[in-house]
Motif scaffolding. Sequence first.
Motif, short mmCIF file in Angstrom:
data_model
loop_
_atom_site.label_atom_id
_atom_site.label_comp_id
_atom_site.label_asym_id
_atom_site.label_seq_id
_atom_site.Cartn_x
_atom_site.Cartn_y
_atom_site.Cartn_z
N LEU A 351 -46.61 -17.11 -20.37
CA LEU A 351 -46.12 -16.97 -19.00
C LEU A 351 -45.30 -18.19 -18.59
O LEU A 351 -44.24 -18.07 -17.95
N ALA A 352 -45.79 -19.40 -18.99
CA ALA A 352 -45.04 -20.62 -18.66
C ALA A 352 -43.67 -20.61 -19.33
O ALA A 352 -42.66 -21.00 -18.74
N GLU A 353 -43.66 -20.15 -20.59
CA GLU A 353 -42.37 -20.08 -21.29
C GLU A 353 -41.43 -19.09 -20.62
O GLU A 353 -40.23 -19.36 -20.45
N GLN A 354 -41.99 -17.93 -20.21
CA GLN A 354 -41.15 -16.95 -19.51
C GLN A 354 -40.63 -17.50 -18.18
O GLN A 354 -39.48 -17.26 -17.78
N ARG A 355 -41.50 -18.27 -17.51
CA ARG A 355 -41.06 -18.89 -16.24
C ARG A 355 -39.94 -19.89 -16.50
O ARG A 355 -38.99 -20.00 -15.73
N HIS A 356 -40.10 -20.64 -17.63
CA HIS A 356 -39.04 -21.59 -17.96
C HIS A 356 -37.72 -20.87 -18.23
O HIS A 356 -36.66 -21.28 -17.75
N LEU A 357 -37.80 -19.78 -19.02
CA LEU A 357 -36.59 -19.01 -19.28
C LEU A 357 -36.02 -18.40 -18.00
O LEU A 357 -34.80 -18.35 -17.81
N LYS A 358 -36.94 -17.98 -17.12
CA LYS A 358 -36.48 -17.43 -15.85
C LYS A 358 -35.76 -18.48 -15.03
O LYS A 358 -34.71 -18.22 -14.43
N GLN A 359 -36.33 -19.71 -15.01
CA GLN A 359 -35.68 -20.78 -14.26
C GLN A 359 -34.31 -21.11 -14.84
O GLN A 359 -33.34 -21.34 -14.10
N GLN A 360 -34.21 -21.09 -16.18
CA GLN A 360 -32.91 -21.34 -16.80
C GLN A 360 -31.91 -20.25 -16.42
O GLN A 360 -30.74 -20.53 -16.11
N ALA A 361 -32.40 -19.00 -16.43
CA ALA A 361 -31.49 -17.90 -16.06
C ALA A 361 -31.05 -18.03 -14.61
O ALA A 361 -29.88 -17.79 -14.27
N GLN A 362 -32.00 -18.44 -13.73
CA GLN A 362 -31.62 -18.62 -12.32
C GLN A 362 -30.60 -19.74 -12.16
O GLN A 362 -29.64 -19.61 -11.39
N ASP A 363 -30.81 -20.85 -12.90
CA ASP A 363 -29.85 -21.95 -12.81
C ASP A 363 -28.47 -21.50 -13.28
O ASP A 363 -27.44 -21.81 -12.66
N GLU A 364 -28.45 -20.77 -14.40
CA GLU A 364 -27.16 -20.31 -14.91
C GLU A 364 -26.50 -19.32 -13.94
O GLU A 364 -25.28 -19.35 -13.73
N SER A 365 -27.35 -18.46 -13.33
CA SER A 365 -26.77 -17.51 -12.38
C SER A 365 -26.21 -18.21 -11.15
O SER A 365 -25.14 -17.86 -10.64
N GLN A 401 -8.73 -12.30 -15.12
CA GLN A 401 -9.38 -11.92 -16.38
C GLN A 401 -10.67 -12.71 -16.59
O GLN A 401 -11.70 -12.17 -17.00
N ARG A 402 -10.57 -13.98 -16.32
CA ARG A 402 -11.77 -14.82 -16.46
C ARG A 402 -12.86 -14.37 -15.49
O ARG A 402 -14.05 -14.36 -15.81
N TYR A 403 -12.42 -13.96 -14.27
CA TYR A 403 -13.38 -13.49 -13.29
C TYR A 403 -14.08 -12.23 -13.78
O TYR A 403 -15.30 -12.06 -13.62
N SER A 404 -13.31 -11.33 -14.39
CA SER A 404 -13.92 -10.10 -14.90
C SER A 404 -14.92 -10.40 -16.02
O SER A 404 -16.01 -9.83 -16.08
N LYS A 405 -14.55 -11.35 -16.90
CA LYS A 405 -15.47 -11.72 -17.96
C LYS A 405 -16.75 -12.35 -17.39
O LYS A 405 -17.86 -12.05 -17.82
N LEU A 406 -16.56 -13.25 -16.42
CA LEU A 406 -17.72 -13.87 -15.82
C LEU A 406 -18.58 -12.86 -15.08
O LEU A 406 -19.81 -12.96 -15.04
N LYS A 407 -17.91 -11.86 -14.48
CA LYS A 407 -18.66 -10.81 -13.79
C LYS A 407 -19.50 -10.02 -14.78
O LYS A 407 -20.66 -9.69 -14.51
N GLU A 408 -18.90 -9.71 -15.94
CA GLU A 408 -19.67 -9.02 -16.97
C GLU A 408 -20.84 -9.88 -17.45
O GLU A 408 -21.96 -9.39 -17.61
N LYS A 409 -20.55 -11.15 -17.64
CA LYS A 409 -21.63 -12.07 -18.06
C LYS A 409 -22.70 -12.16 -16.99
O LYS A 409 -23.90 -12.21 -17.26
N TYR A 410 -22.25 -12.15 -15.71
CA TYR A 410 -23.21 -12.22 -14.61
C TYR A 410 -24.07 -10.97 -14.58
O TYR A 410 -25.29 -11.03 -14.36
N SER A 411 -23.45 -9.80 -14.82
CA SER A 411 -24.22 -8.55 -14.86
C SER A 411 -25.23 -8.58 -16.01
O SER A 411 -26.38 -8.14 -15.86
N GLU A 412 -24.79 -9.14 -17.16
CA GLU A 412 -25.73 -9.27 -18.28
C GLU A 412 -26.89 -10.19 -17.92
O GLU A 412 -28.05 -9.92 -18.24
#
Length: 980
Positions: A351-365, A401-412
């Motif tokens: 659970l701690a590892e998942q929270r860490h990954l979640k925090q990383q995903a939140q930071d990246e988002s 174009q970069r915005y569209s790519k980032l949007k796709e990455k954001y959706s992922e």
Amino acid sequence: CILGTHHEKGAQTFWSVVNRLPLSGNAVLCWKFCHVFHKLLRDGHSNVLKDSVRYKNELSDMSRMWGHMSEGYGQLCSIYLKLLRTKMEFHTKNPRFPGNLQMSDRQLDEAGENDVNNFFQLTVEMFDYLECELNLFQTVFSSLDMSRSVSVTAAGQCRLAPLIQVILDCSHLYDYTVKLLFKLHSCLPADTLQGHRDRFLEQFRKLKDLFYRSSNLQYFKRLIQIPQLPENPPNFLRASALSEHISPVVVIPAEASSPDSEPITDLVETDTASQSLFDNKFDDIFGSSFSSDPFNFNSQNGMNKDDKDRLIEQLYGEIAALKEELENFKAESARGAVQLRGRASELEAELAEQRHLKQQAQDESEFLRAELEELKKQREDTEKAQRSLTEIERRAQANEQRYSKLKEKYSELVQNHADLLRKNAEVTKQVTAARQAQGDVEREKKELEDSFQRVSEQAQRKSQEQAEVLDTLKRELAASRQELQVLQGTLESSTQAGAEQSTRIAGLEQERDSLSQAAEQHGEEMAALRAELQQLRDTLSREQESSKMELETLQTQLRDKESGEQALQRRLAEEQFALLQGTAREAERMVQDALGRLEDPAHIGCTGSADCLLSRTLAASECVERLRDAHGKYLSNRTAVGSLLPCLALFAHLVSDTLLQGSATSHMAPMEPADRLLEMCKQCGSEAVSYLSALQDPGTVESADCSLVTTCLGRISAIGEELRPRGLDVKQEELGDLVDKEMAATAAAIETAAARIEEMLSKARAGDTGVKLEVNERILGSCTGLMQAIHVLVLASKDLQREIVESGRGVASPKEFYAKNSRWTEGLISASKAVGWGATVMVDAADLVVQGKGTFEELMVCSREIAASTAQLVAASKVKADKDSANLCKLQQASRGVNQATAGVVASTKAGKSQVEEKDSMDFSSMTLTQIKRQEMDSQVRVLELENQLQKERQKLGELRKKHYELAGVAEGWEEDGEW
């Protein structure tokens, strides 16, 4: 061994046992010793390191000895011993690190004391430590035949077993190295840490490959869970990459079931079986407790009391069995609770590892969201400026174009975030289910305790009722039927408490008739038992007499064996002393041979340097100290001659070498120091011979002292310090300042020379005319060009020197770099002096030529000499330079310019000389035949004189060059091993 170190708070007992083992003669035994010692350093008491440091030199000698073996366990033992020595040195330098290397991030920061220099040095030491671990790893794998399943064989497991400790060390060292490199990159420039990154990348690849190969071996799968390193190494140039780093964790799986519960179950089963066997034997001998009529008390003749006692004992036994079953159930419940807690801890870690990954995903988002907002703003700006600027329009399209790519990455990322949330919910459900299961176990445990309490209370009440029944039976025999009914009611109540109790009570009622019949046979069987007891007593007395005789025989044999062992020990001591006498006799003969060679005329031609003498003297002094320690150990234990013999052989070799080197050094020294040095060498040899002679006599072996040899070696060392060359007397701290001063003095000398040449040129133009003016202008112009070329060369040399210092000094200062590379620094100083001196001499020669007082040959020699000096400066500068350096290319171009300018000076000088000689040519028109003949004879005489003088000058030049080479070699320390 580990428990023993914690019990005695040290490792003295361990080393006292190890010193008696033949580690130098058995490679497999040495390999297993290394494994045990490695585990002691990791898991033993903290004083194990302190008690083991004194044996570091012995481990190094053993490592070198095993290193000579190219097959089997020899190389493995050599590399393992080097690793253990490196581990001891690391923990001695860094006492904050425990033996198992487990530290928190805060403790790691405290270990470096928040000083970047300490972190830099600590990283280098960790690299060396990890390099030794990887060398052992690779050597073990290379010694195995990986085409076969070597991990399931005894030989393969013997070599693979120590790698578990290596894997534990490597995981921590890799983690700490990554954290320290991120910390260093936050404080120092990236170019300074290029060497650290290259070394880390190499070790990362090796460690990743070794972890992968180890995880595929069957031997490690059941003992240890090896982590896998990431696919790509960390990017230290990006500070945010530290959050992506996951520390590798080595997991040692626990056993499936605790072995502590098995003996308990076996014990319970054994007790139950023995009780059943005892009951059967008792029934066979004494019969059943009841007669065929359960209510016929007249035929029992007072046996009712025994029957009731028997029944009560049975009930107590059943209660004890129930208690044991309850204890077993408690133990099983405790094991189940421990397993559930372990599972819960694993789930919490996940659970701690998942929270860490979640925090990383939140930071990246969040980062992408912010970047998305910036892109939106840029898009609005580009839309406003699109009408006027086409370039901005193309940039806006690229941003879209970069915005569209980032949007796709954001959706992922959003999708990944949703998956992580679902996984988090599943993990939470699993934790909740585990906690519910733990609660059920607790409730069952409480219910079992309550049931046990009820059973205990019922048993207590039943005991009281049975006591009352027995008292009533004693007082009122006639009312036994009613009391029996009460007892049956009590038995029925106990039967309700447990089905097994009721069954056994019913069986006892049925056996009552058989017991009443067996009571009649009790007397006869007792008589038979008394007769059998008497026979056993007679047999026991006979056996005691025979045992007494055997004991006396064994005591006699023991005394004979002790006397034999004492004789063997005396013989062993005599043989070991004879071995010591032979070794001391050979050592004495070696020293006497060296003393004899001091007076040998063939040795007079041998020469040596003071530095070599000092190195030999230092090695001999260290050997004398080890010899003193070995002698003390031998005096305390006369059987410990194994450590004294190698020291004696090495002592004789080093002392002989010191005497011969001292004699060779005295041949190159002045008279007074040479006499003192030779006399001290003879005295040292005499003291060594006296000490070795004392070791050969049993009466003087205890009083033998080698302190006089140490004193003589110290005096020889003092004389050697006096004889060291003056060029090496400069303190290493002053070398940096001396380099700067010499380079500045060289530049000043060149500028002064150029100014003097300009001044001479102006004077020549003012006072000379005709051919003389033309010759002087040509020569001084070429000299001016040479000075300019030399000036450019000196500037290029300074730039290259500065680049070398900046790239090689690391976090040290330039003065420390010059002191560390003293030979190279002295070469720069010598070359700078030669360039400045050559410039000054060439200007003086040019001045004399212009004034008509000098010769053209002197000017040509000076120009060639200064060209050679600049070549020396170039060679000294490019020794430590990078071959792709731009400053090195500039220096080489400047060197070629100096060579061209030197050729110009020589050419202009030759041309001027030829013009002057043509002007001063002889006029033979007015001379007679007799005068011409006379002039011819004079010329021939002059030619012969000049040829003779030329030959002598050439010989003198050769001797001067030879002497110059010898003096320069002594001053620069060419006889020593090292870089220039």
